[in-house]
Every structure is written in C-alpha cells, then in structure tokens.
Design an enzyme around this catalytic site. Structure first.
Site, PDB file in Angstrom:
ATOM      1  N   ALA A  57      -0.784 -41.514  -5.637  1.00  0.00           N
ATOM      2  CA  ALA A  57      -1.157 -41.317  -4.238  1.00  0.00           C
ATOM      3  C   ALA A  57      -2.586 -41.822  -4.046  1.00  0.00           C
ATOM      4  O   ALA A  57      -3.536 -41.271  -4.600  1.00  0.00           O
ATOM      5  CB  ALA A  57      -1.064 -39.838  -3.870  1.00  0.00           C
ATOM      6  N   TYR A 182       1.655 -32.959   2.216  1.00  0.00           N
ATOM      7  CA  TYR A 182       0.494 -33.716   2.657  1.00  0.00           C
ATOM      8  C   TYR A 182       0.675 -34.116   4.126  1.00  0.00           C
ATOM      9  O   TYR A 182       1.636 -33.708   4.782  1.00  0.00           O
ATOM     10  CB  TYR A 182       0.259 -34.894   1.718  1.00  0.00           C
ATOM     11  N   ARG A 324       6.904 -36.905 -15.431  1.00  0.00           N
ATOM     12  CA  ARG A 324       6.531 -36.219 -16.678  1.00  0.00           C
ATOM     13  C   ARG A 324       7.158 -36.872 -17.915  1.00  0.00           C
ATOM     14  O   ARG A 324       6.537 -36.929 -18.976  1.00  0.00           O
ATOM     15  CB  ARG A 324       6.925 -34.742 -16.596  1.00  0.00           C
TER      16      ARG A 324
END
Length: 356
Positions: A57, A182, A324
């Site tokens: 981001a 967000y 991950r």
C-alpha cells in the site's frame, strides 16, 4: 479448464502463472522512499517464480500513510527508487505492480512492532481524515476530520498524480486500495460513513467516492495496462458492508473499466468476528467472478499448492495472491510446480539452478 501454472493475459500483460505477491506493508521507508529492503523483499519473490509482484500500500499523500514508515508516491523523489525495484522484478520474468492507497482514519499510527496505536501529533503523528468524524476505536483513538467535497476532489487529484508517477516508474499493474478499513472502504461501509450528503446514506451515495475515484484514475492510467481494485467483500459485522453490495459494486466497476477485483475482507470494525481458516475468502472471489462476470483474485490463508491449483481449476478465482506464505517461502511457486508435477518445470534463476 485453467490451472495454477497456466498464463493469464489481461490487456497487454501476460502473467507467466496465476500466482501473485499480495501487497504487504513493510513499514520500512523514510519519508515514503523505497530502499534496499524493498528491493530485496520484492525482488526475491520475483526470482522465486511469482508472476505478479504488487508493491505494498503506497500512499498518495503524506497524510495518507498508515505509519511514518509507509511507502509513498506523492513526490518525484519516490519514482526512481520504485523504478529500480521494477527493473529487477521485470528482469526475473515477473510483472511489477503497485497498490495506491490512502489510510483515512487509520492513518498516523505507529509501526506494528512499536504498538500500532495512533501517534500523538507531537510525537510524529498527524491529523487524520475520513468520510465522517468517527474514530475507529481500540488503539486508533483519533477522531478524524470529516472531508469536505473540495477535499475529496483533492484526494482524487492525489491518486491521479500517483498513478502517473507509478507508470513513469515502470509499474505495469495498478490496484486501488478499497479494502481493510482504509479511506475508500470507509466511504463504502455504513460503520464508518455517517454522512448525509451525496457521499453518504444510501448504497448509491456510499459507492460514489469509489466510482468517482476509479473514473479519475482509469482516465490517467494507460488503457493497455491492467487496472484493478481491492475490496473488502464483507465487514463481517451486522450493519456493515456485505458481499451482496460487493457484487453490485463490482458490476459497476467493470463498466468503469476495471479489469479485476481483488477480493479480501474485514478491517472496518475492531469487533468483527472473522472466521479465519484455509481459503476463507475464496467464496467472495467465486461469487463476484460468477455474478459480476469479471476476473477476480483471491487471498487469505492459501498455503498449499493443491489448494491454490484447485481454486483456479474450479473457477473460483483467476489469480491467487499470497502474503504470509511468501514471507515464509519466497520460492513457493517453484516448490508448488514440483508438487503439482508441472511440465515443463519453471526455471529457477540460473544462479540457483543446482538447487532445483
């Protein structure tokens, strides 16, 4: 029937397989500038066989950062460091992408390993903005400033300028961050959007910000390159944003020129009860792909090669993104190809050839 190691072509870009690196914040920039950490982090995944590497981001303005350590693309000084990384990614056969973002009311936070809570303005923090003057809660206690119509228009300009810089830095895939609580997601969700003007209230009003932002950035991004949007497809809480609304929005995004919806979820409420488990978000990408008739990516607890391959083979997503698992194993695609008995085997970097 496509499988995990089939190429995927969107516009003029062909991915060598259906495996991508999901955007992962590293909180390791200084004044938004990418550095050697980002080069090694992203470059290693490209060398490891990923087809698409989406940079974290990346804030379109200083106040749009999640933390002081976030990557940015609000100034010309950010372009060449990103271009350097993208040149290496392309040299390894992968496509370089970027996620453009504004953190809204979740901005001005400490890095996760420093607590993650909101930073006071006199300790490196800054005032936050949002659709409504409603704090997120928990350790994110700041009450954001409610954006005016003129300030919303300025944010569109910031995203447009960022998209142009991303293109000049060699990015070949752009994603607008409309997820995880967000700013864009804050407009979508009734939990965070309490406005009574044309940007709040009804579904039509709550999606206006995302549609106008999409239209503005789509006009600045080359038509020949993929243009995508990440959505949180459910808030996982009563009274929040839903998968039904996500399907409706996806149909409209398609008509605005969006090529793919990246399907995630959550992030809008600290008390959401999310049933995290293997592939728990795959049903979202499957439903949007089926009902909106557009390409989708899926993400979340995807770790096994057979699991990833089955998602593509079953038509539940066109692209599998991992986060991950790529942190644990940068070479996951090469290992997956062996596990799935792909012929011919994708080539490892020649420097590593003896290991494969």
């Amino acid at each position: 029937m496509a499988h995990l190691f089939d190429p995927l072509t969107i516009k003029s870009i062909t991915l060598r397989n259906r495996i991508g690196v999901s955007p992962m914040c590293m909180y390791s920039s200084e004044d938004g500038v990418a550095n050697d950490w980002h080069l090694v982090h992203l470059g290693a995944r490209a060398a490891g066989g990923a087809a698409l590497v989406i940079a974290e981001a990346t804030a379109v303005s200083p106040e749009g950062r999640i933390s002081p350590g976030d990557a940015g693309i609000w100034a010309e000084k950010h372009v060449e460091p990103i271009a350097r990384i993208n040149r290496f990614i392309k040299s390894q056969g992968a496509v370089p992408g970027i996620q453009l973002a504004h953190a809204g009311r979740k901005a001005s936070a400490a890095r996760p390993w420093e607590g993650g809570g909101h930073l006071p303005d006199n300790q490196g923090g800054w005032p936050t903005v949002a659709p409504s003057a409603v704090a997120f809660g928990g350790d994110l206690t700041k009450v954001p400033h409610e954006l005016t119509a003129a300030e919303i228009a300025k944010i569109y300009e910031d995203f447009v300028a960022a998209a142009k810089r991303a293109f000049s830095a060699g990015c070949e895939w752009v994603e607008l961050h409309g997820a995880h609580g967000y700013l864009a997601h804050e407009f979508l969700s009734p939990i965070s959007n309490r406005r009574t003007d044309r940007y709040g209230g009804s579904f039509e009003n709550r999606i206006r910000f995302v549609l106008e932002l999409t239209r503005a950035v789509r006009g600045a991004w080359p038509e020949r390159l993929p243009f995508t949007v990440r959505l949180s497809c459910s808030d996982w809480i009563d009274g929040g944003w839903t998968i039904e609304e996500s399907v409706d929005l996806a149909k409209r995004l398609k008509s605005e020129g969006v090529d793919l919806v990246d399907c995630s979820s959550g992030g809008s409420a600290e008390n959401a009860r999310i049933p995290v488990g293997a592939g728990y978000q795959v049903p979202f990408s499957a439903r949007i792909r089926r009902e909106a008739g557009m390409a989708t990516a899926t993400v979340g607890m995807i770790t096994d090669p057979m699991q990833a391959d089955q998602i593509v083979r079953n038509g539940e997503a066109d692209l599998v993104l991992m986060a991950r698992e790529f942190l644990r194993d940068p070479n996951w695609p090469l290992r997956a190809a062996k596990a799935l008995h792909v012929k011919p085997q994708p080539a490892a970097p020649k420097q590593y050839g003896r290991a494969w």
